[in-house]
Design an enzyme around this catalytic site. Structure first.
Site, short mmCIF file in Angstrom:
data_model
loop_
_atom_site.label_atom_id
_atom_site.label_comp_id
_atom_site.label_asym_id
_atom_site.label_seq_id
_atom_site.Cartn_x
_atom_site.Cartn_y
_atom_site.Cartn_z
CG ASP A 101 -0.08 -0.21 2.62
OD1 ASP A 101 1.05 0.07 2.43
OD2 ASP A 101 -0.68 -0.34 3.74
CD GLU A 123 0.08 -6.68 3.28
OE1 GLU A 123 0.20 -5.27 3.07
OE2 GLU A 123 0.74 -7.26 4.07
CD GLU A 137 -0.10 4.11 4.33
OE1 GLU A 137 -1.27 5.09 4.90
OE2 GLU A 137 1.10 4.70 4.51
CG HIS A 218 5.61 4.17 10.73
ND1 HIS A 218 5.05 4.48 9.31
CD2 HIS A 218 5.52 2.93 10.70
CE1 HIS A 218 4.43 3.46 8.87
NE2 HIS A 218 4.72 2.41 9.75
NE ARG A 220 3.63 9.65 4.44
CZ ARG A 220 4.53 10.76 4.14
NH1 ARG A 220 3.98 12.19 3.97
NH2 ARG A 220 5.45 10.37 3.44
CG HIS A 250 9.85 5.75 10.59
ND1 HIS A 250 10.00 6.86 9.96
CD2 HIS A 250 9.50 4.70 9.88
CE1 HIS A 250 9.66 6.48 8.61
NE2 HIS A 250 9.10 5.43 8.57
C1 UD1 Z 1 6.38 4.98 4.11
C2 UD1 Z 1 4.97 4.44 3.22
C3 UD1 Z 1 4.12 3.76 4.26
C4 UD1 Z 1 4.75 2.64 5.16
C5 UD1 Z 1 6.04 3.15 5.69
C6 UD1 Z 1 6.78 1.92 6.29
C7 UD1 Z 1 4.03 6.08 1.54
C8 UD1 Z 1 3.27 7.36 1.42
N1 UD1 Z 1 4.37 5.72 3.10
O1 UD1 Z 1 6.32 5.81 5.06
O2 UD1 Z 1 2.90 3.28 3.71
O3 UD1 Z 1 3.76 2.11 6.03
O4 UD1 Z 1 7.02 3.57 4.51
O5 UD1 Z 1 7.98 2.57 7.02
O6 UD1 Z 1 4.41 5.49 0.81
N2 UD1 Z 1 13.36 8.22 6.22
C9 UD1 Z 1 14.77 8.05 6.16
N3 UD1 Z 1 15.49 6.85 6.06
C10 UD1 Z 1 14.80 5.63 5.45
C11 UD1 Z 1 13.36 5.78 5.55
C12 UD1 Z 1 12.89 6.89 5.67
O7 UD1 Z 1 15.66 9.03 6.53
O8 UD1 Z 1 15.25 4.37 5.43
C13 UD1 Z 1 12.98 9.61 6.33
C14 UD1 Z 1 13.01 10.39 5.34
O9 UD1 Z 1 13.39 11.73 5.78
C15 UD1 Z 1 12.05 10.47 4.58
C16 UD1 Z 1 10.86 10.21 5.53
O10 UD1 Z 1 11.59 9.33 6.34
O11 UD1 Z 1 11.77 11.28 3.63
C17 UD1 Z 1 9.45 9.71 5.17
O12 UD1 Z 1 9.73 8.54 4.26
P1 UD1 Z 1 8.39 8.12 3.27
O13 UD1 Z 1 8.96 6.97 2.72
O14 UD1 Z 1 8.02 9.02 2.58
O15 UD1 Z 1 7.14 7.81 4.30
P2 UD1 Z 1 7.11 6.96 5.50
O16 UD1 Z 1 6.64 7.67 6.62
O17 UD1 Z 1 8.24 6.09 6.00
N1 UDP Z 2 10.73 -3.64 11.75
C1 UDP Z 2 12.26 -3.72 11.51
N2 UDP Z 2 12.99 -3.10 12.43
C2 UDP Z 2 12.32 -2.15 13.18
C3 UDP Z 2 11.27 -2.14 13.18
C4 UDP Z 2 10.23 -2.40 12.64
O1 UDP Z 2 12.72 -4.84 10.82
O2 UDP Z 2 13.33 -1.33 14.00
C5 UDP Z 2 9.90 -4.35 10.81
C6 UDP Z 2 8.94 -5.10 11.37
O3 UDP Z 2 9.09 -6.35 11.91
C7 UDP Z 2 7.85 -5.22 10.13
C8 UDP Z 2 8.19 -3.78 9.62
O4 UDP Z 2 9.41 -3.63 9.95
O5 UDP Z 2 8.15 -6.43 9.55
C9 UDP Z 2 7.13 -2.93 9.87
O6 UDP Z 2 7.28 -1.74 9.03
P1 UDP Z 2 6.79 -0.15 9.06
O7 UDP Z 2 6.46 -0.27 10.65
O8 UDP Z 2 8.10 0.76 8.70
O9 UDP Z 2 5.76 -0.36 8.16
P2 UDP Z 2 4.32 -0.88 8.26
O10 UDP Z 2 4.13 -2.36 8.46
O11 UDP Z 2 3.52 0.22 8.86
O12 UDP Z 2 3.86 -0.46 6.70
#
Ligand code: UD1
Ligand code: UDP
Length: 377
Positions: A101, A123, A137, A218, A220, A250
């Site tokens: 998603d 999924e 999502e 984390h 949004r 996060h």
């Molecule tokens: C994204 C997905 C969300 C998913 C989540 C899992 C969208 C809109 N959101 O949200 O569906 O549940 O990932 O975690 O697709 N960042 C880092 N390093 C990383 C990852 C993220 O620094 O490895 C920081 C960056 O500043 C980035 C911000 O986190 O811009 C947000 O990342 P983004 O992928 O836009 O959204 P998430 O809130 O992580």
């Molecule tokens: N996870 C991980 N390290 C962490 C926190 C979570 O590997 O420090 C794993 C967790 O086991 C799960 C996935 O990350 O499988 C969840 O990711 P996240 O919470 O970023 O996204 P969401 O599931 O909400 O889309």
């Protein structure tokens, strides 16, 4: 290779949870000699994606490296759409597999649609019924459901949601969720090699004789006041001297800054960097209670028999709640504290929520998906 008659499958993903849930699928697909499997990552996440790629020993064939700090949803969506379009033009796959998603999921599907390339959605069919929770999502999933011609629903309820949206029955396959495949394989590896998670062993020692509460957050829709509320609740819970909170943050600054500030002088709290997957599974195993707003963690904790308090008002994953291991508590600090305190102090309440269930799968979802694609040809 000239004259290669194999089916060209391009597996795409961009974030940590997609990578965790797609690595079992990649491994299953590569067991079939009729498939030519390639992996293309948008790297919407960078460090957190790389953690999974390293552990799963996957080297992407294409890496778009699209993460930028602070980029808007529009900017990210536009970059994925245009850059993934170019990947499709160069690779010309027969099928593309997307997961879940995220913006990567919906924009890759959109780019496939523009080229009339077949999309398989892993999924598929999760629905909360609220377009703004989880946001964005819920709508990402609906976009992909409209485009995909193969829908791998993790549960019966997810399949029914797709049927209600008039997706033809013969395109829906109930497979289980591949997160259970990833979880069970990783747990097995951890049990045979405990040294896979040294930081968790150190934290367990540091917080000896305390009950561990594992936290992740984390979403949004929780950014801003929701995160401040969660920080306030954790601070109150951490004042007890019989618990320790372990919280891998996060890296989104809108999450980490609020938590570091709100919990700066809290006792019994370890705010740590994101853990690699084996270490996080080790943390789940160590935990007494899990507090989260994550999707994937809601699926993993029931398989391990860990009570999960879900810091959201609604969920697209009702199976854990129906099974009794998960409970929605929202983000009001009083509600989070009350639900946590009850689990800590009331043995019967804890016992009722801590039975292991596998409502999300049996660990064989990825092989089912690969076999279905092989049967279709
Ligand atoms: C994204 C997905 C969300 C998913 C989540 C899992 C969208 C809109 N959101 O949200 O569906 O549940 O990932 O975690 O697709 N960042 C880092 N390093 C990383 C990852 C993220 O620094 O490895 C920081 C960056 O500043 C980035 C911000 O986190 O811009 C947000 O990342 P983004 O992928 O836009 O959204 P998430 O809130 O992580
Ligand atoms: N996870 C991980 N390290 C962490 C926190 C979570 O590997 O420090 C794993 C967790 O086991 C799960 C996935 O990350 O499988 C969840 O990711 P996240 O919470 O970023 O996204 P969401 O599931 O909400 O889309």
């Amino acid at each position: 290779m000239a004259g290669d008659a194999r089916t060209k499958i391009l597996v795409s993903f961009g974030t940590r949870p997609e990578a965790i849930k797609m690595f079992p699928v990649i491994k299953a697909l590569t067991k079939f000699s009729q498939f030519d499997v390639k992996v293309a990552v948008t790297a919407q996440h960078r460090e957190m994606l790389d953690q999974v790629l390293e552990v799963a020993k996957i080297t992407p064939d294409i890496d778009l490296d699209l993460m930028l700090h602070g980029q808007s949803l529009d900017a990210l969506a536009a970059r994925i759409l245009t850059e993934f379009g170019q990947v499709l033009d160069a690779q010309r796959p027969d099928r593309v597999l997307v997961h879940g998603d995220t913006l990567t999921t919906s924009m890759v599907a959109q780019a496939c649609y523009f080229r009339q390339i077949s999309v398989g959605h892993v999924e598929a069919g999760l629905r909360s019924g609220d377009n703004y929770a989880p946001w964005p999502e819920e709508v990402n999933r609906k976009i992909v459901s409209t485009i995909a011609d193969l829908h791998f629903a993790p549960t019966k309820a997810a399949a029914e949601a797709l049927q209600q949206e008039n997706v033809p029955d013969d395109r829906i396959h109930v497979t289980g969720n591949t997160v259970v495949d990833a979880l069970l394989a990783t747990r097995k590896a951890l049990h045979s090699t405990p040294s896979l998670a040294p930081q968790i062993a150190q934290l367990a020692k540091l917080h000896q004789n305390k009950r561990i509460i594992a936290v992740t957050a984390h979403r949004r829709e929780n950014l801003g006041q929701g995160m401040r509320n969660i920080a306030a609740a954790l601070k109150l819970i951490s004042a007890r001297d019989d618990v320790a909170i372990i919280y891998p943050l996060h890296p989104n600054p809108q999450v980490s800054e609020i938590m570091r500030h709100g919990l700066a002088d809290a006792f019994n709290v370890s705010l740590i960097e994101p853990l690699d997957y084996p270490a996080f599974v080790a943390l789940l195993e160590l935990a007494y209670i899990v507090l989260t707003d994550s999707g994937g963690v809601q699926e993993e904790a029931p398989s391990l028999g860990k009570p999960v308090l879900v810091m959201r008002d609604t969920t697209e994953r009702p199976e854990g709640i129906d099974a009794g291991t998960a409970r929605l508590v929202g983000t009001d600090p009083a509600d989070i504290v009350q639900a946590t305190t009850r689990l800590l102090d009331d043995r019967a309440a804890y016992a009722a929520m801590s039975k292991a269930h596998n409502p999300y799968g049996d660990g064989n979802a990825a092989m089912r998906i690969a076999q279905i694609i092989a049967d279709i040809g």
